[in-house]
Design a protein around this motif. Structure first.
Motif, mmCIF file in Angstrom:
data_model
loop_
_atom_site.group_PDB
_atom_site.id
_atom_site.type_symbol
_atom_site.label_atom_id
_atom_site.label_comp_id
_atom_site.label_asym_id
_atom_site.label_seq_id
_atom_site.Cartn_x
_atom_site.Cartn_y
_atom_site.Cartn_z
ATOM 1 N N VAL A 90 72.022 -28.634 -49.114
ATOM 2 C CA VAL A 90 73.379 -28.123 -48.908
ATOM 3 C C VAL A 90 74.420 -29.223 -48.727
ATOM 4 N N ALA A 91 73.994 -30.448 -48.429
ATOM 5 C CA ALA A 91 74.942 -31.523 -48.142
ATOM 6 C C ALA A 91 75.047 -32.487 -49.321
ATOM 7 N N ASN A 92 76.139 -33.235 -49.336
ATOM 8 C CA ASN A 92 76.297 -34.242 -50.382
ATOM 9 C C ASN A 92 75.505 -35.501 -50.011
ATOM 10 N N GLU A 93 75.398 -36.407 -50.969
ATOM 11 C CA GLU A 93 74.571 -37.603 -50.794
ATOM 12 C C GLU A 93 75.057 -38.478 -49.642
ATOM 13 N N LYS A 94 76.362 -38.604 -49.496
ATOM 14 C CA LYS A 94 76.924 -39.437 -48.434
ATOM 15 C C LYS A 94 76.520 -38.916 -47.060
ATOM 16 N N GLU A 95 76.572 -37.609 -46.873
ATOM 17 C CA GLU A 95 76.169 -37.008 -45.600
ATOM 18 C C GLU A 95 74.671 -37.185 -45.364
ATOM 19 N N CYS A 96 73.889 -37.052 -46.419
ATOM 20 C CA CYS A 96 72.435 -37.178 -46.281
ATOM 21 C C CYS A 96 72.030 -38.573 -45.816
ATOM 22 N N LEU A 97 72.741 -39.578 -46.286
ATOM 23 C CA LEU A 97 72.406 -40.952 -45.907
ATOM 24 C C LEU A 97 72.540 -41.178 -44.404
ATOM 25 N N LYS A 98 73.452 -40.470 -43.763
ATOM 26 C CA LYS A 98 73.645 -40.611 -42.320
ATOM 27 C C LYS A 98 72.434 -40.119 -41.527
ATOM 28 N N TYR A 99 71.693 -39.185 -42.093
ATOM 29 C CA TYR A 99 70.596 -38.530 -41.370
ATOM 30 C C TYR A 99 69.227 -38.836 -41.968
ATOM 31 N N MET A 100 69.131 -39.909 -42.753
ATOM 32 C CA MET A 100 67.842 -40.264 -43.350
ATOM 33 C C MET A 100 66.798 -40.427 -42.249
ATOM 34 N N PRO A 101 65.648 -39.794 -42.398
ATOM 35 C CA PRO A 101 64.622 -39.897 -41.348
ATOM 36 C C PRO A 101 64.056 -41.307 -41.257
#
Length: 73
Positions: A56-67
């Protein structure tokens, strides 16, 4: 596989809810008072939520929450 149709407002709400849960899990994973076995279970949950978040999120947002990997694993 199950499909899901959501509008923009619903997508933003899903993104918001998952982000809050991911942030809380990250905070708890850094807490030294929590047992290692509990942290392993929390990290598994974090990975599942992150997979949902990626949908549901864009790539930029996903990078902030990378496990990240659990320490001492």
């Amino acid at each position: 596989m199950i499909g899901l149709l959501v509008n923009d407002i619903e997508q933003q709400e899903i993104e918001y809810l998952i982000k809050r849960e991911l942030e809380e899990l990250l905070m708890d994973l850094d807490d030294n008072r929590i047992d290692r076995m509990v942290k392993v279970a929390m990290f598994k949950r974090y990975r599942i939520l992150f997979q949902l978040f990626r949908r549901v999120a864009n790539e930029k947002e996903c990078l902030k929450y990378m496990p990240k990997k659990i320490k001492n694993k």
